[in-house]
Design an enzyme around this catalytic site. Structure first.
Site, PDB file in Angstrom:
ATOM      1  N   LYS A  22       0.842  -1.213   0.000  1.00 25.29           N
ATOM      2  CA  LYS A  22       0.000   0.000   0.000  1.00 25.29           C
ATOM      3  C   LYS A  22       0.868   1.250   0.000  1.00 25.29           C
ATOM      4  O   LYS A  22       0.662   2.159  -0.812  1.00 25.29           O
ATOM      5  CB  LYS A  22      -0.907   0.016   1.224  1.00 25.29           C
ATOM      6  CG  LYS A  22      -1.591   1.367   1.475  1.00 25.29           C
ATOM      7  CD  LYS A  22      -2.489   1.369   2.673  1.00 25.29           C
ATOM      8  CE  LYS A  22      -1.792   1.737   3.939  1.00 25.29           C
ATOM      9  NZ  LYS A  22      -1.557   3.193   4.137  1.00 25.29           N
ATOM     10  N   ASN A  23       1.854   1.301   0.910  1.00 25.67           N
ATOM     11  CA  ASN A  23       2.616   2.545   1.082  1.00 25.67           C
ATOM     12  C   ASN A  23       3.610   2.797  -0.031  1.00 25.67           C
ATOM     13  O   ASN A  23       4.141   3.900  -0.142  1.00 25.67           O
ATOM     14  CB  ASN A  23       3.259   2.591   2.465  1.00 25.67           C
ATOM     15  CG  ASN A  23       2.180   2.727   3.544  1.00 25.67           C
ATOM     16  OD1 ASN A  23       1.038   3.083   3.238  1.00 25.67           O
ATOM     17  ND2 ASN A  23       2.524   2.408   4.777  1.00 25.67           N
ATOM     18  N   CYS A 117      -5.800   8.367   8.387  1.00 33.18           N
ATOM     19  CA  CYS A 117      -5.924   7.889   9.772  1.00 33.18           C
ATOM     20  C   CYS A 117      -5.395   8.949  10.744  1.00 33.18           C
ATOM     21  O   CYS A 117      -4.267   9.408  10.621  1.00 33.18           O
ATOM     22  CB  CYS A 117      -5.128   6.596   9.949  1.00 33.18           C
ATOM     23  SG  CYS A 117      -5.918   5.199   9.154  1.00 33.18           S
ATOM     24  N   ARG A 122      -0.164  14.587  12.666  1.00 29.91           N
ATOM     25  CA  ARG A 122       0.728  14.163  11.583  1.00 29.91           C
ATOM     26  C   ARG A 122       1.083  15.385  10.735  1.00 29.91           C
ATOM     27  O   ARG A 122       0.524  15.618   9.693  1.00 29.91           O
ATOM     28  CB  ARG A 122       0.084  13.041  10.780  1.00 29.91           C
ATOM     29  CG  ARG A 122      -0.246  11.832  11.668  1.00 29.91           C
ATOM     30  CD  ARG A 122      -0.976  10.740  10.935  1.00 29.91           C
ATOM     31  NE  ARG A 122      -0.084  10.025  10.013  1.00 29.91           N
ATOM     32  CZ  ARG A 122      -0.526   9.083   9.179  1.00 29.91           C
ATOM     33  NH1 ARG A 122      -1.825   8.807   9.122  1.00 29.91           N
ATOM     34  NH2 ARG A 122       0.314   8.463   8.364  1.00 29.91           N
ATOM     35  N   ASP A 307       3.767   0.471  12.296  1.00 26.31           N
ATOM     36  CA  ASP A 307       2.522  -0.042  11.701  1.00 26.31           C
ATOM     37  C   ASP A 307       2.220  -1.477  12.126  1.00 26.31           C
ATOM     38  O   ASP A 307       1.160  -2.003  11.792  1.00 26.31           O
ATOM     39  CB  ASP A 307       2.587   0.027  10.175  1.00 26.31           C
ATOM     40  CG  ASP A 307       2.546   1.457   9.690  1.00 26.31           C
ATOM     41  OD1 ASP A 307       2.815   1.681   8.497  1.00 26.31           O
ATOM     42  OD2 ASP A 307       2.281   2.359  10.512  1.00 26.31           O
ATOM     43  N   ARG A 400      -9.037   0.012   3.851  1.00 30.31           N
ATOM     44  CA  ARG A 400      -8.134   0.964   3.198  1.00 30.31           C
ATOM     45  C   ARG A 400      -6.814   0.287   2.839  1.00 30.31           C
ATOM     46  O   ARG A 400      -6.120   0.718   1.934  1.00 30.31           O
ATOM     47  CB  ARG A 400      -7.833   2.137   4.137  1.00 30.31           C
ATOM     48  CG  ARG A 400      -9.020   3.020   4.411  1.00 30.31           C
ATOM     49  CD  ARG A 400      -8.613   4.202   5.219  1.00 30.31           C
ATOM     50  NE  ARG A 400      -7.455   4.850   4.627  1.00 30.31           N
ATOM     51  CZ  ARG A 400      -6.743   5.780   5.239  1.00 30.31           C
ATOM     52  NH1 ARG A 400      -7.076   6.152   6.462  1.00 30.31           N
ATOM     53  NH2 ARG A 400      -5.718   6.333   4.655  1.00 30.31           N
TER      54      ARG A 400
HETATM   55  C1  EPZ Z   1       4.004   6.789   6.559  1.00 29.33           C
HETATM   56  O1  EPZ Z   1       3.294   7.862   7.142  1.00 29.33           O
HETATM   57  C2  EPZ Z   1       2.994   5.680   6.425  1.00 29.33           C
HETATM   58  N1  EPZ Z   1       1.902   6.131   5.549  1.00 29.33           N
HETATM   59  C3  EPZ Z   1       2.430   5.297   7.789  1.00 29.33           C
HETATM   60  O2  EPZ Z   1       1.627   4.151   7.581  1.00 29.33           O
HETATM   61  C4  EPZ Z   1       3.574   4.906   8.721  1.00 29.33           C
HETATM   62  O3  EPZ Z   1       3.054   4.713  10.014  1.00 29.33           O
HETATM   63  C5  EPZ Z   1       4.636   6.005   8.747  1.00 29.33           C
HETATM   64  O4  EPZ Z   1       5.061   6.333   7.411  1.00 29.33           O
HETATM   65  C6  EPZ Z   1       5.868   5.582   9.544  1.00 29.33           C
HETATM   66  O5  EPZ Z   1       6.429   4.432   8.949  1.00 29.33           O
HETATM   67  C7  EPZ Z   1       2.108   6.133   4.217  1.00 29.33           C
HETATM   68  O6  EPZ Z   1       3.180   5.787   3.745  1.00 29.33           O
HETATM   69  C8  EPZ Z   1       0.959   6.601   3.374  1.00 29.33           C
HETATM   70  P1  EPZ Z   1       6.325   9.847   8.721  1.00 29.33           P
HETATM   71  P2  EPZ Z   1       3.999   9.318   7.173  1.00 29.33           P
HETATM   72  O7  EPZ Z   1       6.392  11.108   7.953  1.00 29.33           O
HETATM   73  O8  EPZ Z   1       4.846   9.487   5.981  1.00 29.33           O
HETATM   74  C9  EPZ Z   1       6.753  13.066  12.151  1.00 29.33           C
HETATM   75  C10 EPZ Z   1      -0.238   2.805   7.652  1.00 29.33           C
HETATM   76  O9  EPZ Z   1      -0.741   2.256   8.629  1.00 29.33           O
HETATM   77  N2  EPZ Z   1       6.714  14.050  11.047  1.00 29.33           N
HETATM   78  O10 EPZ Z   1       7.407   8.826   8.542  1.00 29.33           O
HETATM   79  O11 EPZ Z   1       2.965  10.320   7.473  1.00 29.33           O
HETATM   80  C11 EPZ Z   1       5.434  12.354  12.333  1.00 29.33           C
HETATM   81  O12 EPZ Z   1       4.574  13.115  13.150  1.00 29.33           O
HETATM   82  C12 EPZ Z   1       0.213   4.227   7.792  1.00 29.33           C
HETATM   83  O13 EPZ Z   1      -0.010   2.278   6.533  1.00 29.33           O
HETATM   84  C13 EPZ Z   1       6.936  15.392  11.324  1.00 29.33           C
HETATM   85  O14 EPZ Z   1       7.146  15.775  12.474  1.00 29.33           O
HETATM   86  O15 EPZ Z   1       4.934   9.146   8.454  1.00 29.33           O
HETATM   87  C14 EPZ Z   1       5.850  11.068  12.983  1.00 29.33           C
HETATM   88  O16 EPZ Z   1       6.025  11.265  14.368  1.00 29.33           O
HETATM   89  C15 EPZ Z   1      -0.180   4.826   9.130  1.00 29.33           C
HETATM   90  N3  EPZ Z   1       6.918  16.277  10.289  1.00 29.33           N
HETATM   91  C16 EPZ Z   1       7.214  10.785  12.344  1.00 29.33           C
HETATM   92  O17 EPZ Z   1       7.662  12.027  11.815  1.00 29.33           O
HETATM   93  C17 EPZ Z   1       6.694  15.881   8.991  1.00 29.33           C
HETATM   94  O18 EPZ Z   1       6.701  16.734   8.089  1.00 29.33           O
HETATM   95  C18 EPZ Z   1       7.165   9.771  11.219  1.00 29.33           C
HETATM   96  O19 EPZ Z   1       6.189  10.204  10.276  1.00 29.33           O
HETATM   97  C19 EPZ Z   1       6.483  14.520   8.740  1.00 29.33           C
HETATM   98  C20 EPZ Z   1       6.500  13.621   9.777  1.00 29.33           C
END
Ligand code: EPZ
Length: 421
Positions: A22-23, A117, A122, A307, A400
């Site tokens: 998915k991702n 979600c 986020r 995840d 989803r």
């Molecule tokens: C991706 O989300 C995945 N979603 C998430 O999977 C997954 O949990 C996550 O990566 C971590 O592996 C998709 O790929 C569509 P991050 P993403 O940016 O990109 C902080 C699922 O279940 N952060 O790696 O949104 C954030 O708050 C979903 O498939 C900032 O502070 O995650 C978090 O604490 C749920 N500023 C950490 O970084 C930013 O600009 C990691 O978030 C971006 C992120």
């Protein structure tokens, strides 16, 4: 609204084939807009996030052809829109990838803030930091992000992320592809789907190196050409089925996986007492008797994935002894499912970033509610392992990210039905 009805207590036996990641799909499909030509993408999972994304792309003028199940052809030759449909964009999180894609191809973008979600705050500040470093002006409103070239135009840059972010890493890679000059992303995320996106873009003529390490380099090119690409198997879907067998018991061959991507998950399940056999593109898991307690700390890849937090918590809820589960990526993720598991008899004490889980002999079926994608998947696992009937509401969250979940679980001997309210 539909719900799942699960009669638990049966071990799972047989074979399950994992779908495309998915991702990876939710990044690769929008990345096709960088290509003024035809891209054929294979192993695309048929899940609602992908269906929404294809609707967004079609609405923008991408010619989407469903060649056969799992295979889509995207022709972005005639795309002109830099303002994707906000009502569709707000339905999912990964629509934010259109910011980087449209900035790169057209030099501007106006994209509504994403939905998806909401198990944690986020933010996307790191994405925007990247776009600014590439020379874009960023005008944010309450609902939109507007991007356009700054006074010096768009140019390569060196960007050091303050947080290891999957989304920001992918978005900046896509933005930098067609922007002149060399871009370096430091403190980049290393997930398998980031490598998959880079491999897709390089197949189309991009110049990306270092994906899968903490330093990714992109040399901008004039244009990308069309081609064919196959998406990798879904690490988290595979991990979910492995955890389901560990919790409910049984003997299952999980097919179409890349075992290397699963190391952090399979080693933890082995620690808990499951037997795991790795083959070239499949994994067999055998779970007999009660699991043992363990300690898990979630981390960005190659650590234990956030995840999989909810799913391993169900295994811990049934293990002998006390387990500790520490969440280091999204601190509030526990609240999406722990109270629901407690309704089923789980004993979980949340103390800041750590959940202390005292394993129980059994969980009992109950009526529960899914609050996000992986929380819903965990409740399915709990229902499969519990005694009695479990009813799960809000299953749209589960659908989803899990293709054909009823069919796949039924083929393993599970008693699960999808019931319309
Ligand atoms: C991706 O989300 C995945 N979603 C998430 O999977 C997954 O949990 C996550 O990566 C971590 O592996 C998709 O790929 C569509 P991050 P993403 O940016 O990109 C902080 C699922 O279940 N952060 O790696 O949104 C954030 O708050 C979903 O498939 C900032 O502070 O995650 C978090 O604490 C749920 N500023 C950490 O970084 C930013 O600009 C990691 O978030 C971006 C992120």
């Amino acid at each position: 609204m539909a719900r799942y009805e699960i009669t638990g207590g049966q071990p799972l036996n047989g074979e399950v084939t994992i779908s495309g990641a998915k991702n990876a799909a939710v990044a690769i499909l929008p990345a096709a807009v960088l290509v003024a030509g035809k891209c054929r993408v294979e192993n695309v999972p048929d899940i609602s996030d992908v269906r929404i994304l294809l609707d967004i792309l079609e609405d923008m003028g991408v010619q989407v052809t469903h060649v056969e199940p799992g295979v889509v052809e995207l022709d972005s030759t005639n795309v002109t829109s830099t303002h994707p449909n906000p009502d569709l964009v707000r339905k999912m999180r990964a629509s934010y990838y259109l910011m980087g894609v449209l900035l790169s191809r057209f030099g501007e973008a106006s994209v509504a803030l994403p939905g998806g979600c909401n198990f944690a705050s986020r933010p996307i500040d790191q994405h925007l930091k990247g776009f600014r470093a590439l020379g874009a002006e960023v005008a944010e409103t309450e609902d939109y992000v507007n991007l356009f070239p700054g006074p010096d135009g768009l140019h390569g840059s060196r960007i050091s992320l303050d947080v290891v972010s999957v989304g920001a890493t992918m978005n900046i890679i896509m933005a930098a592809c067609l922007i002149p000059g060399q871009t370096v992303i430091e403190n980049a995320a290393k997930e398998p789907h980031i490598v998959d996106l880079a491999n897709f873009l390089n197949t189309m003529g991009a110049h990306i190196s270092g994906a899968g390490t903490d330093t990714v380099k992109i040399r901008g090119v004039e244009k990308l050409r069309g081609g064919t690409y196959t998406i990798i198997p879904d690490q988290i879907e595979a991990g979910t089925y492995l955890a389901a067998v560990a919790a409910a018991g049984g003997n299952v061959l999980v097919k179409n996986v890349i075992p290397k991507h699963m190391d952090c998950i399979t080693s933890k399940l082995q620690e808990m007492g499951a037997r795991v056999l790795n083959y070239d593109d499949s994994i067999r898991i055998i779970s007999e008797g009660r699991l043992r307690n363990t300690t898990v700390k979630t981390r960005p890849y190659p650590g234990f994935p956030t995840d999989m937090q909810a799913q391993i918590c169900v295994c811990m809820s049934l293990a002998s002894g006390v387990s500790r589960l520490t969440e280091n990526v999204y601190e509030t993720r526990f609240f999406g499912y722990c109270s629901e598991l407690q309704n089923m008899g789980a004993e979980i004490l949340i103390n800041g970033k750590t959940a202390i889980v005292t394993g129980q002999e059994k969980l009992r079926g109950a009526s529960v509610t899914a609050h996000d994608l992986r929380a819903g998947a965990a409740l399915v696992i709990a229902g499969l392992a519990a005694e009695g009937v479990t009813r799960i509401r809000n299953i749209h969250f589960v659908e989803r990210g899990y293709e054909n979940i009823i069919h796949k679980l039924t083929a393993l001997g599970a008693r699960i039905d999808r019931v319309e309210d």
